[in-house]
Motif scaffolding. Structure first.
Motif, PDB file in Angstrom:
ATOM      1  N   THR A 132       0.763  -1.144  -0.097  1.00 50.77           N
ATOM      2  CA  THR A 132       0.088  -0.065   0.023  1.00 50.77           C
ATOM      3  C   THR A 132       0.932   1.173   0.001  1.00 50.77           C
ATOM      4  OG1 THR A 132      -0.179  -0.062   2.402  1.00 50.77           O
ATOM      5  CG2 THR A 132      -2.102  -1.084   1.067  1.00 50.77           C
ATOM      6  N   GLY A 324      -3.998   9.670  -1.397  1.00 48.72           N
ATOM      7  CA  GLY A 324      -4.647   8.566  -0.960  1.00 48.72           C
ATOM      8  C   GLY A 324      -4.344   8.214   0.443  1.00 48.72           C
ATOM      9  N   GLY A 328      -6.788   0.633   6.437  1.00 51.72           N
ATOM     10  CA  GLY A 328      -7.418  -0.659   6.230  1.00 51.72           C
ATOM     11  C   GLY A 328      -8.081  -1.205   7.655  1.00 51.72           C
ATOM     12  N   PHE A 336      -6.663   3.462   0.201  1.00 52.34           N
ATOM     13  CA  PHE A 336      -7.840   4.231   0.069  1.00 52.34           C
ATOM     14  C   PHE A 336      -7.671   5.271  -0.976  1.00 52.34           C
ATOM     15  CE2 PHE A 336      -8.415   2.558   4.744  1.00 52.34           C
ATOM     16  CZ  PHE A 336      -9.509   1.477   4.132  1.00 52.34           C
ATOM     17  N   PHE A 339     -14.443   7.683  -1.946  1.00 51.54           N
ATOM     18  CA  PHE A 339     -15.506   6.967  -1.234  1.00 51.54           C
ATOM     19  C   PHE A 339     -16.785   7.370  -1.769  1.00 51.54           C
ATOM     20  CE2 PHE A 339     -15.018  11.685  -0.230  1.00 51.54           C
ATOM     21  CZ  PHE A 339     -16.100  11.829  -0.086  1.00 51.54           C
ATOM     22  N   HIS A 343     -18.968   4.668   2.405  1.00 50.95           N
ATOM     23  CA  HIS A 343     -18.129   3.642   1.760  1.00 50.95           C
ATOM     24  C   HIS A 343     -16.791   4.067   1.295  1.00 50.95           C
ATOM     25  CE1 HIS A 343     -21.810   1.417   2.697  1.00 50.95           C
ATOM     26  NE2 HIS A 343     -21.287   0.199   2.902  1.00 50.95           N
ATOM     27  N   LEU A 344     -15.684   3.632   1.914  1.00 49.00           N
ATOM     28  CA  LEU A 344     -14.615   3.891   1.094  1.00 49.00           C
ATOM     29  C   LEU A 344     -14.180   2.939   0.189  1.00 49.00           C
ATOM     30  CD1 LEU A 344     -12.378   3.892   4.721  1.00 49.00           C
ATOM     31  CD2 LEU A 344     -12.308   5.962   3.074  1.00 49.00           C
ATOM     32  N   TYR A 346     -11.235   1.477  -2.573  1.00 50.98           N
ATOM     33  CA  TYR A 346      -9.717   1.125  -2.190  1.00 50.98           C
ATOM     34  C   TYR A 346      -9.382   0.086  -3.201  1.00 50.98           C
ATOM     35  CZ  TYR A 346     -11.681  -3.529  -0.192  1.00 50.98           C
ATOM     36  OH  TYR A 346     -12.432  -4.404   0.149  1.00 50.98           O
ATOM     37  N   ASP A 348      -6.798  -3.254  -3.102  1.00 46.32           N
ATOM     38  CA  ASP A 348      -6.539  -4.154  -2.224  1.00 46.32           C
ATOM     39  C   ASP A 348      -5.093  -5.104  -2.697  1.00 46.32           C
ATOM     40  OD1 ASP A 348      -6.544  -6.245  -0.255  1.00 46.32           O
ATOM     41  OD2 ASP A 348      -8.579  -7.129  -0.521  1.00 46.32           O
ATOM     42  N   LYS A 375     -15.337  -1.641  -2.329  1.00 45.91           N
ATOM     43  CA  LYS A 375     -15.794  -0.580  -1.002  1.00 45.91           C
ATOM     44  C   LYS A 375     -15.981  -1.259   0.261  1.00 45.91           C
ATOM     45  CE  LYS A 375     -19.751   0.556  -2.410  1.00 45.91           C
ATOM     46  NZ  LYS A 375     -21.431   1.305  -2.540  1.00 45.91           N
ATOM     47  N   MET A 381     -12.878   1.036   8.975  1.00 45.47           N
ATOM     48  CA  MET A 381     -11.532   1.315   9.232  1.00 45.47           C
ATOM     49  C   MET A 381     -10.743   1.469  10.165  1.00 45.47           C
ATOM     50  SD  MET A 381     -10.263   4.958   7.408  1.00 45.47           S
ATOM     51  CE  MET A 381      -8.639   5.487   7.374  1.00 45.47           C
ATOM     52  N   CYS A 385      -3.436   5.159  10.222  1.00 47.71           N
ATOM     53  CA  CYS A 385      -3.384   5.243   9.005  1.00 47.71           C
ATOM     54  C   CYS A 385      -2.007   6.069   8.585  1.00 47.71           C
ATOM     55  CB  CYS A 385      -4.444   5.622   8.296  1.00 47.71           C
ATOM     56  SG  CYS A 385      -5.272   7.253   9.053  1.00 47.71           S
TER      57      CYS A 385
END
Length: 462
Positions: A132, A324, A328, A336, A339, A343-344, A346, A348, A375, A381, A385
């Motif tokens: 990420t 970003g 997570g 991320f 949105f 809902h975010l 993202y 993965d 999403k 979350m 972060c």
């Protein structure tokens, strides 16, 4: 967690995680060499066998997830990197799809050269935060190197035989479809022109992808990140928190000869010190600034985000300067990018793919791009972060300070996520992430004393 898989520090998944295991990717071909090597007595071979078995287990448990399609509402817009898309409009919906598919998607890989000091040839099960972090840096590099509004023209690569639709670029950077069914000769001429116009951007696109390759010489590849993480006490197979990864990214860009006009600044104690940023960005030439990526490691409260912080995060994701968020679920990092409602949106990294040999001419790019956005509810979350921003020049940085401060002011009933402060930090320049510190967060006429000695993942508790 099974002790035999201690190198996999990435947390397990619950049935509610919507990340299903895809056993189809565990082929008999990949399992066969492992069975044959069990009988070998050589220590090096046994180490490689152990690495393969652990990698296979990690991939089954954490890595091979189905490429599920999330459902998006047409009644509300999708916000991604400062752009709003009305999905009820066909043109904007297609624009959103192209924009999302153009984001660089860095996932678990298997079969790359051994990491230094161990026999691991995959990061499945433990490297999700590093991946990420790569995606966050990649988004900043695309803004830094590509023209505004650039999107990856998939039709030139994945659909070589389908010439019914030619994607061309308008002056403002937006893509539009053009019907070229008027004749094969005219169609061929348009395709050649489109390919000619895309060639410089495609070369830069491939160069950026190659910087994240899974090989020791790649400046931002997994090998380089693991090596630089050793100064923070981390090694391959360990869990890397978002704060640690932010400092690793700063070191990788500083060590790279490919980006002399870009610096990465990591905020200290939830504070962006303006003098430190200016000193990092100023160049000998008058009125000349380097571009800057600003990374802000934070911890948004306790076990979950409150409504005020959710509102603030939404405001930050509506800014074009935001590149970003690394976040997570606990020990399960996601990237991320936007949105819709609560809902975010993202990307993965928990999908293990074979390593791509980027030394080959025209190496395939499809595995570095994801077609299907996913999403996740804001309520799921994890508060730990790292938030990223990008400013191309001095005026852009001044504008960044203004709009980000306005977004931060939305959390009026709580302490701000982070702040801007004149002056410079008390930390020594180029130090590692502080762990047990006392942080003071300025708030109007008062300040709050925060003891971070028990903070998780080297974050400041707000």
């Amino acid at each position: 967690m099974n002790p035999s898989t201690s190198s996999a520090r990435c947390g397990g998944q619950s049935p509610a995680d919507d990340l299903l295991d895809d056993w189809l990717f565990l082929s008999t071909e990949s399992a066969q060499p492992q069975v044959l090597e069990v009988s070998r007595e050589d220590r090096e071979d046994r180490g490689q066998l152990k690495s393969k078995l652990i990698s296979a287990w990690n991939s089954v448990k954490y890595g091979w997830t189905l490429k599920q399609k999330s459902k998006f509402s047409k009644s509300s817009p999708v916000i991604m990197f400062g752009q709003s898309y009305e999905l009820k409009d066909h043109g904007e919906r297609e624009c959103f799809r192209r924009s999302f598919a153009s984001l660089l998607w860095l996932t678990y890989r298997r079969g790359f050269p051994q990491l230094a000091g161990c026999s691991l040839t995959t990061d499945s099960g433990w490297g999700c935060v590093l991946r990420t972090g790569q995606m966050l840096l990649a988004q900043g590099l695309l803004l830094h190197l590509m023209p505004p509004g650039w999107t990856w023209t998939v039709s030139h690569h994945a659909v070589k035989d389908d010439l019914d639709l030619l994607v061309t670029r308008s002056v403002d950077g937006a893509d539009r479809g053009q019907d070229v069914k008027e004749g094969s000769n005219k169609r061929g001429r348009k395709l050649s022109l489109g390919s000619l116009l895309d060639r410089p951007m495609e070369a830069t696109h491939r160069r950026v992808v190659s910087w994240f390759a899974d090989r020791p010489t790649a400046p931002f590849g997994i090998h380089q990140l693991v090596e630089l993480g050793e100064s923070s006490g981390k090694k391959a197979g360990d869990w890397y928190g978002p704060s640690i990864v932010a400092h690793i990214l700063r070191k990788t860009v500083a060590a790279s000869a490919d980006l002399p006009n870009l610096v990465v600044y990591v905020a200290q104690d939830c504070t962006i010190y303006l003098e430190d940023v200016r000193r990092s960005c100023e160049r000998p030439l008058p009125q000349s600034w380097k571009s800057v990526i600003i990374l802000v490691p934070v911890r948004l409260g306790g076990q979950e985000l409150n409504r005020s912080y959710i509102t603030c995060v939404k405001k930050l994701l509506t800014l074009q300067c935001c590149i970003g968020i690394i976040g997570g679920k606990p020990k399960h990092s996601l990237f991320f990018v936007g949105f819709q409602d609560d809902h975010l949106l993202y990307l993965d990294p928990h999908y293990c793919q074979p390593t791509v040999d980027i030394t080959k001419e025209n190496f395939p790019l499809e595995t570095f791009h994801c077609k299907y956005p996913r999403k996740m509810s804001f309520s799921r979350m994890d508060p730990s972060c790292t938030i990223g921003f990008y400013a191309k020049g001095q005026k852009d940085f001044e504008s960044l300070c203004t709009v980000v401060n306005e977004a931060l002011s939305t959390s009026a009933e709580t302490y701000p996520i982070f702040i801007f402060a004149e002056g410079k930090s008390q930390e020594e320049e180029r130090t590692n992430t502080p762990t047990n510190t006392i942080t003071y967060i300025q708030r109007k006429n008062g300040r709050r004393r925060v003891d971070t000695s028990n903070s998780l993942d080297e974050f400041v508790l707000l």
